[in-house]
Write an enzyme that holds these catalytic residues in place. Structure first.
Site, mmCIF file in Angstrom:
data_model
loop_
_atom_site.group_PDB
_atom_site.id
_atom_site.type_symbol
_atom_site.label_atom_id
_atom_site.label_comp_id
_atom_site.label_asym_id
_atom_site.label_seq_id
_atom_site.Cartn_x
_atom_site.Cartn_y
_atom_site.Cartn_z
ATOM 1 C CD GLU A 158 42.019 35.172 2.391
ATOM 2 O OE1 GLU A 158 40.923 34.817 2.839
ATOM 3 O OE2 GLU A 158 42.942 34.372 2.161
ATOM 4 C CD GLU A 234 38.849 34.307 -1.408
ATOM 5 O OE1 GLU A 234 39.027 33.270 -0.729
ATOM 6 O OE2 GLU A 234 39.774 34.947 -1.930
#
Length: 584
Positions: A158, A234
């Protein structure tokens, strides 16, 4: 050997379209004797892949170290995945977030303030390359094109939420390839145009992280990853908890409907989490978006498989969804059984302020050091100095990270909390011995405060003048379970810390246990020397999970380091976990 590749529209396994149905399972949050059980339960839910982060700071607690033993045996974990007939995704970071202490980055790395954080800076990159080399020595032989289970390796994590240093990402990708990784490389970002653009590179396959609104979010992802398979790497099917907040739960039906929408769109998925596990010891991280919020010990995450490895309603709901698209195994795990409920009485106190020399070794510092100035870095430290003057005054610290309990001539004065931005406390007398017990409650794992120092930052002042000449005692927490009083001593009624207590716990046979800490204050517990983690009466977590392999038939020894006030010195166990304020 099998071949895995990224095609025009799909992942390709030996040239045929393949959908990844993965679940996150962090080996470092699960007792190693239970890895095979958790992997098998993922298979029986219909998953075909296990995903794991790699926690750099767990493997390398000090420079030059790299531990691959016991619960850190990544090689064994990947072998167990393969033996279960499943595939693997490895996400080595170096930054992982994961609500893990410092986002997985080792604190020692930032002792030198010139070291960069998640950017192209030579000292930081040198350490990262050394770390990744060690990881890839394990991972490379387990790649699918060498007969192993590993399908994908992720670069960073991320990153678009943190920065946009393309040179840094390119250096990580280049080193990954040079280390022998041949499987496809991925990145993950939240599905906003800004983050997807900043957090990846052409040549790395972009994936997204989200928990709802699959159609819209996959459309945004497709705009930034125009070819190849779509993947939510995710899929947030639960959430984590902070001390002092509520226990997060999500509807099994709603989560299953979101998963159904994702699979109906043809996407691959990684459930975050399939099984969260536990932040054993002092490994939980913290958030700080203006208010410091440390994470609880449990990483149950309201996942399909709960903290003790038992299936939840979400497990069965997800299995039903997967069965609409793919064949699932015929059998499911049995439901949870009530855990044994032994009891014990805590006794044999060893009081920190009465015998500090037993908890570590004093060292003198003219200026008050931060924890990061000490080797090894402590999680708890006792600070001592003498105060002489003609009037009471106000003790002021530059900053408290994260909790400081102040004693004057052995008497409790009060506690300063980072969460409340506390920095100052009045002292009751003009002269005496000042003691301060400082606690690191978890390093920030997300955002710009990653890598910050712990302890007392910026020194101390009294009457507005610098307070110097400090004795510092870093507490050796590994030695706490072995501390015993010079003579046996019973306790009754409320007990004030800081104090070490112990109890005998008898069970008929090894089993998972749930230690009820509801009548205790704040501290750390061990069973048979195994660090169960932190407890705190403020909740929401009320029980500590004790994994079955830690428990012995017959006598077991529970050790507790109570830092606050224990209302009842009894050790009680309950039949199921209590993770929310309203649970009974």
């Amino acid at each position: 050997m099998p071949e895995f590749a990224i095609g025009e529209h799909d992942f390709l396994l030996d040239g045929r379209p393949f959908r990844i149905l993965s679940g996150a399972l962090h080996y470092f949050r699960v007792h190693p004797d239970l890895w095979a059980d958790r992997i098998d339960k993922a298979r029986r839910m219909g998953l075909n892949t296990i995903e794991t982060y790699v926690a750099w700071n767990a493997h390398a607690p000090e420079p030059g170290a790299f531990d691959l033993s016991g619960g850190l045996d990544l090689d064994r974990f990947l072998r167990l995945v393969a033996e279960a007939g499943m595939y693997a995704i490895v996400r080595p970071g170096p930054y992982i977030c994961a609500e893990w202490d410092n986002g997985g980055l080792p604190a020692w790395l930032f002792r030198d303030p010139s070291v960069g954080v998640r950017r192209y800076e030579p000292k930081y990159l040198a350490a990262v390359r050394e770390y990744l080399t060690k990881v890839y020595e394990v991972v490379v032989p387990h790649q699918i094109d060498r007969g192993g289970p590993v399908l994908l390796v992720q670069v960073e994590n991320e990153y678009g939420a943190f920065g946009d240093d393309k040179r840094y990402l390119a250096a990580l990708a280049e080193h990954t390839r040079e280390s022998g990784v041949t499987v496809p490389l991925t990145t993950v970002d939240q599905p906003t145009p800004e983050m997807l653009a900043a957090g990846s590179l052409d040549g790395l396959h972009r994936t997204a992280s989200f928990g709802s609104g699959a159609e819209a979010r996959l459309a945004i992802l497709r705009a930034h990853q125009p070819t190849g398979p779509l993947m939510c790497s995710e899929f947030w099917n639960g959430w984590f908890d902070h001390w002092g907040a509520h226990h997060h739960t999500t509807s099994a039906a709603d989560s299953a409907a979101e998963l159904d929408a994702l699979l109906a769109a043809g996407a691959s998925v990684n459930l975050y989490m399939f099984h969260g596990g536990t932040n054993f010891g002092l490994t939980s991280g913290a958030n700080d978006k203006g208010v410091y919020q440390p994470l609880i010990t449990s990483y149950d995450y309201d996942a399909p498989l709960d903290e003790a490895g038992d299936p939840t309603p979400k497990y069965h709901a997800f299995r039903d969804v997967i069965a609409r698209y793919h064949k699932v195994p015929d059998t499911v795990p049995p439901p949870a059984r009530p855990a044994p409920t032994p009891r014990g009485i805590l006794r044999d106190p060893v009081r920190l302020l009465d015998a500090p020399d037993r908890f570590g070794t004093w060292e003198f510092h003219e200026e008050l050091p931060a924890f990061d100035d000490l080797t090894p870095m402590p999680r708890l430290a006792l600070l001592r100095t003498s105060v002489a003057g003609d009037r009471p005054g106000v003790l002021t610290f530059g900053e408290v990270r994260d909790r400081a309990t102040v004693f004057f001539d052995g008497n409790l004065v009060g506690t300063l909390s980072r969460e409340h931005h506390d920095r100052a406390i009045p002292l009751p007398r003009a002269a005496g011995e000042l003691l301060v017990l400082v606690e690191d409650q978890g390093r920030v794992d997300y955002g710009p405060r990653i890598g910050e120092a712990k302890g007392i930052i910026g020194g101390a002042e009294l009457h507005g003048e610098p307070l110097t000449g400090w004795d510092v005692l870093p507490l050796d927490l590994a030695a706490v379970p072995s501390l015993r009083p010079s003579a046996p001593e019973s306790v009754s009624g409320p007990v004030a810390g800081p104090v070490v207590l112990r109890a005998d716990i008898d069970v008929d046979e090894p089993a998972d246990l749930f230690l009820d800490t509801g009548e205790w204050g704040k501290g750390v517990a061990w069973l048979n020397g195994f660090p169960l983690g932190r407890y705190w009466r403020r909740g929401p977590q009320r029980t500590l999970y004790v994994p079955r392999p830690v428990v012995r038939a017959g006598a077991n020894e529970l050790v507790v380091l109570e830092l606050g006030t224990m209302l009842d010195p009894a050790a009680r166990f309950v039949p199921r976990p209590l993770l929310g304020h309203t649970e009974a």
